[in-house]
Structure formats: C-alpha cells, structure tokens
Design a protein around this motif. Structure first.
Motif, PDB file in Angstrom:
ATOM      1  N   LYS A 125      45.394   1.515  23.029  1.00  0.00           N
ATOM      2  CA  LYS A 125      43.958   1.364  22.791  1.00  0.00           C
ATOM      3  C   LYS A 125      43.714   1.131  21.300  1.00  0.00           C
ATOM      4  O   LYS A 125      44.246   1.834  20.459  1.00  0.00           O
ATOM      5  CB  LYS A 125      43.194   2.599  23.248  1.00  0.00           C
ATOM      6  CG  LYS A 125      42.965   2.630  24.730  1.00  0.00           C
ATOM      7  CD  LYS A 125      42.064   3.771  25.144  1.00  0.00           C
ATOM      8  CE  LYS A 125      41.858   3.710  26.642  1.00  0.00           C
ATOM      9  NZ  LYS A 125      41.090   4.833  27.118  1.00  0.00           N
ATOM     10  N   GLY A 126      42.920   0.136  21.030  1.00  0.00           N
ATOM     11  CA  GLY A 126      42.613  -0.207  19.639  1.00  0.00           C
ATOM     12  C   GLY A 126      43.215  -1.551  19.281  1.00  0.00           C
ATOM     13  O   GLY A 126      42.503  -2.545  19.218  1.00  0.00           O
ATOM     14  N   PRO A 127      44.540  -1.596  19.087  1.00  0.00           N
ATOM     15  CA  PRO A 127      45.095  -2.889  18.658  1.00  0.00           C
ATOM     16  C   PRO A 127      45.051  -3.978  19.734  1.00  0.00           C
ATOM     17  O   PRO A 127      44.718  -5.115  19.440  1.00  0.00           O
ATOM     18  CB  PRO A 127      46.541  -2.576  18.289  1.00  0.00           C
ATOM     19  CG  PRO A 127      46.841  -1.220  18.805  1.00  0.00           C
ATOM     20  CD  PRO A 127      45.526  -0.545  19.084  1.00  0.00           C
ATOM     21  N   LEU A 128      45.350  -3.649  20.978  1.00  0.00           N
ATOM     22  CA  LEU A 128      45.373  -4.658  22.036  1.00  0.00           C
ATOM     23  C   LEU A 128      44.102  -4.605  22.862  1.00  0.00           C
ATOM     24  O   LEU A 128      43.565  -3.534  23.134  1.00  0.00           O
ATOM     25  CB  LEU A 128      46.575  -4.444  22.967  1.00  0.00           C
ATOM     26  CG  LEU A 128      47.937  -4.849  22.431  1.00  0.00           C
ATOM     27  CD1 LEU A 128      49.010  -4.624  23.486  1.00  0.00           C
ATOM     28  CD2 LEU A 128      47.949  -6.302  21.992  1.00  0.00           C
ATOM     29  N   GLY A 134      42.133  -0.573  31.922  1.00  0.00           N
ATOM     30  CA  GLY A 134      43.218  -0.193  31.029  1.00  0.00           C
ATOM     31  C   GLY A 134      44.409  -1.134  31.054  1.00  0.00           C
ATOM     32  O   GLY A 134      45.438  -0.850  30.452  1.00  0.00           O
ATOM     33  N   GLU A 135      44.278  -2.276  31.728  1.00  0.00           N
ATOM     34  CA  GLU A 135      45.377  -3.242  31.762  1.00  0.00           C
ATOM     35  C   GLU A 135      45.344  -4.098  30.497  1.00  0.00           C
ATOM     36  O   GLU A 135      44.278  -4.396  29.963  1.00  0.00           O
ATOM     37  CB  GLU A 135      45.247  -4.160  32.975  1.00  0.00           C
ATOM     38  CG  GLU A 135      45.301  -3.430  34.299  1.00  0.00           C
ATOM     39  CD  GLU A 135      44.778  -4.280  35.443  1.00  0.00           C
ATOM     40  OE1 GLU A 135      45.435  -4.313  36.490  1.00  0.00           O
ATOM     41  OE2 GLU A 135      43.701  -4.896  35.285  1.00  0.00           O
ATOM     42  N   ILE A 136      46.511  -4.528  30.026  1.00  0.00           N
ATOM     43  CA  ILE A 136      46.585  -5.409  28.861  1.00  0.00           C
ATOM     44  C   ILE A 136      46.118  -6.799  29.283  1.00  0.00           C
ATOM     45  O   ILE A 136      46.652  -7.374  30.227  1.00  0.00           O
ATOM     46  CB  ILE A 136      48.025  -5.478  28.312  1.00  0.00           C
ATOM     47  CG1 ILE A 136      48.529  -4.092  27.928  1.00  0.00           C
ATOM     48  CG2 ILE A 136      48.091  -6.444  27.120  1.00  0.00           C
ATOM     49  CD1 ILE A 136      50.018  -4.043  27.634  1.00  0.00           C
ATOM     50  N   GLU A 137      45.135  -7.321  28.594  1.00  0.00           N
ATOM     51  CA  GLU A 137      44.628  -8.650  28.917  1.00  0.00           C
ATOM     52  C   GLU A 137      45.581  -9.699  28.356  1.00  0.00           C
ATOM     53  O   GLU A 137      45.919  -9.672  27.170  1.00  0.00           O
ATOM     54  CB  GLU A 137      43.213  -8.822  28.380  1.00  0.00           C
ATOM     55  CG  GLU A 137      42.232  -7.924  29.109  1.00  0.00           C
ATOM     56  CD  GLU A 137      40.781  -8.266  28.866  1.00  0.00           C
ATOM     57  OE1 GLU A 137      40.489  -9.252  28.152  1.00  0.00           O
ATOM     58  OE2 GLU A 137      39.925  -7.539  29.395  1.00  0.00           O
ATOM     59  N   VAL A 138      46.014 -10.602  29.236  1.00  0.00           N
ATOM     60  CA  VAL A 138      46.922 -11.681  28.843  1.00  0.00           C
ATOM     61  C   VAL A 138      46.385 -13.018  29.354  1.00  0.00           C
ATOM     62  O   VAL A 138      45.630 -13.060  30.327  1.00  0.00           O
ATOM     63  CB  VAL A 138      48.362 -11.472  29.386  1.00  0.00           C
ATOM     64  CG1 VAL A 138      49.000 -10.239  28.762  1.00  0.00           C
ATOM     65  CG2 VAL A 138      48.377 -11.368  30.900  1.00  0.00           C
ATOM     66  N   ASP A 139      46.818 -14.097  28.678  1.00  0.00           N
ATOM     67  CA  ASP A 139      46.445 -15.427  29.147  1.00  0.00           C
ATOM     68  C   ASP A 139      47.566 -15.988  30.027  1.00  0.00           C
ATOM     69  O   ASP A 139      48.498 -15.257  30.395  1.00  0.00           O
ATOM     70  CB  ASP A 139      46.114 -16.348  27.968  1.00  0.00           C
ATOM     71  CG  ASP A 139      47.304 -16.656  27.065  1.00  0.00           C
ATOM     72  OD1 ASP A 139      48.475 -16.400  27.457  1.00  0.00           O
ATOM     73  OD2 ASP A 139      47.073 -17.179  25.962  1.00  0.00           O
ATOM     74  N   ALA A 140      47.489 -17.262  30.349  1.00  0.00           N
ATOM     75  CA  ALA A 140      48.462 -17.884  31.247  1.00  0.00           C
ATOM     76  C   ALA A 140      49.879 -17.892  30.677  1.00  0.00           C
ATOM     77  O   ALA A 140      50.854 -18.065  31.413  1.00  0.00           O
ATOM     78  CB  ALA A 140      48.029 -19.309  31.577  1.00  0.00           C
ATOM     79  N   HIS A 141      50.007 -17.688  29.356  1.00  0.00           N
ATOM     80  CA  HIS A 141      51.326 -17.653  28.710  1.00  0.00           C
ATOM     81  C   HIS A 141      51.749 -16.226  28.377  1.00  0.00           C
ATOM     82  O   HIS A 141      52.694 -16.015  27.621  1.00  0.00           O
ATOM     83  CB  HIS A 141      51.309 -18.513  27.440  1.00  0.00           C
ATOM     84  CG  HIS A 141      51.044 -19.957  27.728  1.00  0.00           C
ATOM     85  ND1 HIS A 141      52.022 -20.836  28.100  1.00  0.00           N
ATOM     86  CD2 HIS A 141      49.886 -20.664  27.722  1.00  0.00           C
ATOM     87  CE1 HIS A 141      51.501 -22.027  28.306  1.00  0.00           C
ATOM     88  NE2 HIS A 141      50.194 -21.944  28.088  1.00  0.00           N
ATOM     89  N   ASN A 142      51.035 -15.250  28.911  1.00  0.00           N
ATOM     90  CA  ASN A 142      51.292 -13.832  28.685  1.00  0.00           C
ATOM     91  C   ASN A 142      51.023 -13.383  27.248  1.00  0.00           C
ATOM     92  O   ASN A 142      51.510 -12.347  26.816  1.00  0.00           O
ATOM     93  CB  ASN A 142      52.712 -13.435  29.112  1.00  0.00           C
ATOM     94  CG  ASN A 142      52.889 -13.579  30.593  1.00  0.00           C
ATOM     95  OD1 ASN A 142      53.201 -14.672  31.069  1.00  0.00           O
ATOM     96  ND2 ASN A 142      52.677 -12.515  31.347  1.00  0.00           N
ATOM     97  N   THR A 144      48.772 -11.855  24.294  1.00  0.00           N
ATOM     98  CA  THR A 144      47.683 -10.888  24.139  1.00  0.00           C
ATOM     99  C   THR A 144      46.734 -11.402  23.070  1.00  0.00           C
ATOM    100  O   THR A 144      46.899 -12.513  22.553  1.00  0.00           O
ATOM    101  CB  THR A 144      48.238  -9.509  23.713  1.00  0.00           C
ATOM    102  OG1 THR A 144      48.769  -9.619  22.393  1.00  0.00           O
ATOM    103  CG2 THR A 144      49.301  -9.019  24.694  1.00  0.00           C
ATOM    104  N   ASN A 145      45.770 -10.595  22.687  1.00  0.00           N
ATOM    105  CA  ASN A 145      44.837 -10.969  21.631  1.00  0.00           C
ATOM    106  C   ASN A 145      45.473 -10.932  20.248  1.00  0.00           C
ATOM    107  O   ASN A 145      44.885 -11.408  19.290  1.00  0.00           O
ATOM    108  CB  ASN A 145      43.592 -10.072  21.669  1.00  0.00           C
ATOM    109  CG  ASN A 145      43.919  -8.610  21.410  1.00  0.00           C
ATOM    110  OD1 ASN A 145      44.684  -7.995  22.165  1.00  0.00           O
ATOM    111  ND2 ASN A 145      43.344  -8.036  20.367  1.00  0.00           N
ATOM    112  N   ILE A 146      46.681 -10.405  20.112  1.00  0.00           N
ATOM    113  CA  ILE A 146      47.376 -10.355  18.831  1.00  0.00           C
ATOM    114  C   ILE A 146      48.439 -11.457  18.820  1.00  0.00           C
ATOM    115  O   ILE A 146      49.339 -11.448  19.676  1.00  0.00           O
ATOM    116  CB  ILE A 146      48.044  -8.976  18.600  1.00  0.00           C
ATOM    117  CG1 ILE A 146      46.985  -7.874  18.618  1.00  0.00           C
ATOM    118  CG2 ILE A 146      48.829  -8.977  17.285  1.00  0.00           C
ATOM    119  CD1 ILE A 146      47.558  -6.466  18.552  1.00  0.00           C
ATOM    120  N   PRO A 147      48.336 -12.406  17.893  1.00  0.00           N
ATOM    121  CA  PRO A 147      49.326 -13.491  17.847  1.00  0.00           C
ATOM    122  C   PRO A 147      50.754 -12.944  17.747  1.00  0.00           C
ATOM    123  O   PRO A 147      51.039 -12.045  16.952  1.00  0.00           O
ATOM    124  CB  PRO A 147      48.950 -14.264  16.576  1.00  0.00           C
ATOM    125  CG  PRO A 147      47.491 -13.969  16.380  1.00  0.00           C
ATOM    126  CD  PRO A 147      47.315 -12.543  16.859  1.00  0.00           C
TER     127      PRO A 147
END
Length: 184
Positions: A125-128, A134-142, A144-147
């Motif tokens: 919680k916080g960085p991601l 509570g699941e980590i949000e990912v795009d189609a390439h897995n 996250t919001n952190i490069p």
C-alpha cells in the motif's frame, strides 16, 4: 484441513469432473461461489450452495441462472461448522442456521470452498496502485503504475485465479520486464 484433496476442494474447474454424478456443496455466495455452483450443476447429481450471509452477493444474472437449475439448493444464513468423513473421504457438511441456531447435516461427497481470497498486498500500500480489493493493478503487459515494476498471479487484477493463468501471466511479466530492461 483433514479432508483437503479427500473431498474438500478449491477449484471446480480442476476437480469438478472427479465428482461426476455425486452430491456436492459450494461454500460461498459471491460471484466465485455461484459460478462454481452453476458449473458443477452440469457435472454432478446435486449442488447445495451454502452462504454465511442472509443473501447471495453474486451478480443478479448469475443468481438467476443458478436459481433456474433443477439440481441446485441454496441455503443462506448458514455457518459451516464441520466436515465429516470416514478418515479417507468426505461424507457430510455440518452447518448451523444463523437465524435459529439449529445444526443441520448435508450428506455429500465433495465440498468446494469458494469464499474468496484476500491478496497479501498490505505491505505494498502506498507505492503500488491497488484495486479496492487490494489486488495489484496491472496492464496487458503486467506493468504496474511504477515504471520497471511488473506483477503477476492471483495477487493482480487479472481475472480467473487459476494456477495455469498465473503461470502464463508470470511469463508475460518476465518478458515485459526483459523488454523494459533492454529498452532502458
């Protein structure tokens, strides 16, 4: 724990065919539980869905489909209390009616636990960016919001919490991380 893989199962897609023509129960009335009961109803002789709450929480369309099936019973306000067996295999599920306090026994051969999972992401919680569940949000390439940070498996927002799906998502995350490294 005593009857895990001896009648207590967690994956109707994986283990459902083992109960063809048998009596089963699904514990859980959310989308996962109702979907499991619908799937099992096409394989087993009878499904009893057991829900702790006073009503099912699944989407209405799923509830309507479940209620239309002739070999399904739905029990709400039920606290599952005990799995009975002969030491080798499951024979029954015991639950307590939360409104009356009366204990009941359902004779059956299989129990599918579908009460949902809570991802172990509290420490992230916080960085991601996490979903409301509570699941980590990912795009189609897995990604996250952190490069440069990738995630895979049941802990992410990817649907279908299955081992084979997690393995494929892990491969995608690894390939995406490799691509990120060679480009940066």
């Amino acid at each position: 724990e005593e009857y895990r893989n001896k009648g207590v199962a967690y994956c109707p897609h994986c283990d459902g065919p083992l109960y063809k023509g048998k009596r089963t129960a699904v514990i859980g009335g959310g989308n996962s539980g109702v979907e499991a009961a619908i799937d099992l109803a096409g394989i087993v002789s009878h499904v009893t869905l057991v829900e702790f709450d006073s009503q099912l929480r699944a989407d209405a369309v799923l509830q309507n489909k479940l209620r239309s099936l002739p070999n399904v019973d739905i029990i709400t306000s039920a606290l599952s209390t005990e799995v009975l067996g002969d030491g080798e295999k499951v024979e029954a599920l015991v639950y307590t009616d939360r409104l009356t306090g009366v204990s009941h026994r359902i004779d059956l051969e299989g129990i599918f636990v579908q009460i949902g999972l809570v991802p172990n992401t509290e420490w992230l919680k916080g960085p991601l960016q996490l979903s409301p569940r509570g699941e980590i949000e990912v795009d189609a390439h897995n990604a996250t919001n952190i490069p440069g940070v990738f995630a895979a498996g049941d802990v992410t927002t990817v649907p279908y919490k299955q081992i084979i799906v997690a393995m494929g998502e892990g491969t995608k995350a690894g390939l995406s991380a490799f691509d990120h490294i060679i480009r940066h």
